[in-house]
Write an enzyme that holds these catalytic residues in place. Sequence first.
Site, PDB file in Angstrom:
ATOM      1  N   GLY A 155       0.822  -1.211   0.000  1.00 33.82           N
ATOM      2  CA  GLY A 155       0.000   0.000   0.000  1.00 33.82           C
ATOM      3  C   GLY A 155       0.848   1.249   0.000  1.00 33.82           C
ATOM      4  O   GLY A 155       2.066   1.182  -0.055  1.00 33.82           O
ATOM      5  N   SER A 156       0.182   2.413   0.074  1.00 37.19           N
ATOM      6  CA  SER A 156       1.020   3.540  -0.280  1.00 37.19           C
ATOM      7  C   SER A 156       0.684   4.935   0.232  1.00 37.19           C
ATOM      8  O   SER A 156       1.224   5.891  -0.300  1.00 37.19           O
ATOM      9  CB  SER A 156       1.078   3.624  -1.801  1.00 37.19           C
ATOM     10  OG  SER A 156      -0.204   3.574  -2.341  1.00 37.19           O
ATOM     11  N   ARG A 157      -0.141   5.107   1.244  1.00 44.00           N
ATOM     12  CA  ARG A 157      -0.380   6.482   1.666  1.00 44.00           C
ATOM     13  C   ARG A 157      -0.973   6.539   3.075  1.00 44.00           C
ATOM     14  O   ARG A 157      -1.781   5.699   3.453  1.00 44.00           O
ATOM     15  CB  ARG A 157      -1.346   7.161   0.691  1.00 44.00           C
ATOM     16  CG  ARG A 157      -1.650   8.614   1.013  1.00 44.00           C
ATOM     17  CD  ARG A 157      -2.437   9.218  -0.122  1.00 44.00           C
ATOM     18  NE  ARG A 157      -3.338  10.254   0.326  1.00 44.00           N
ATOM     19  CZ  ARG A 157      -4.289  10.803  -0.403  1.00 44.00           C
ATOM     20  NH1 ARG A 157      -4.470  10.401  -1.648  1.00 44.00           N
ATOM     21  NH2 ARG A 157      -5.070  11.746   0.081  1.00 44.00           N
TER      22      ARG A 157
END
Length: 220
Positions: A188-190
């Site tokens: 995931g990323s944020r």
Amino acid sequence: MFIQFHKEGAKIILGATFTATAIIFLADGFISSNWIRMAVQVFTLFMLVMILQFFRNPKRITTINDHHIIAPVDGKVVVIEEVFEPEYFKDKRMMVSIFMSPINVHVTRYAVNGLVKFSKYHPGKYLVAWHPKASEENERTTVVIENRIFGEILYRQIAGALARRIVNYAKEGMQVVQGTDAGFIKFGSRVDLYLPLGTEINVKLNQKAVGGKTIIAIKK
């Protein structure tokens, strides 16, 4: 130096290591072309290394300070702006958003000490993390921690295009310690932080943030 891996990656790492080992040995026995065999083996090792680095969990010693909000994750600060927060506060807040690339550490850490007042998981889409609607439509978790200096601080783990599971350890009623393990976003990323208006922001756009270390905001 010994590399630590996050517990959430244990099964994936074990499976990837077994699969990579099998492919490398099978390539020796079944692929006669030297360059094709080498290409398969090198690519397999590369993918294994990528998986290992994704789940690494470096030891971080956080200097605990109730007057500081620290970065919950590694990454780049991509948003600093006043926004309306519709889920919990339902009013305007200062948002600081940190984007994680695939090569960043993906451990989530508690940004402040305090009491978990709210914790909720939302299933959703898998838009790219920088999409304007990602914070409202993607798979995500929302956590609110009440801190004695800043009051209520909200952070939101947001899945990206590759993510398929968010891990959140925060439970309502828990007392949590700044810098300790709050969860993980698998591929995931944020993470978005929502802070009270008037909070003194200590980072700039495009600045690199280090989870458990970088001071995001200060209240004297």
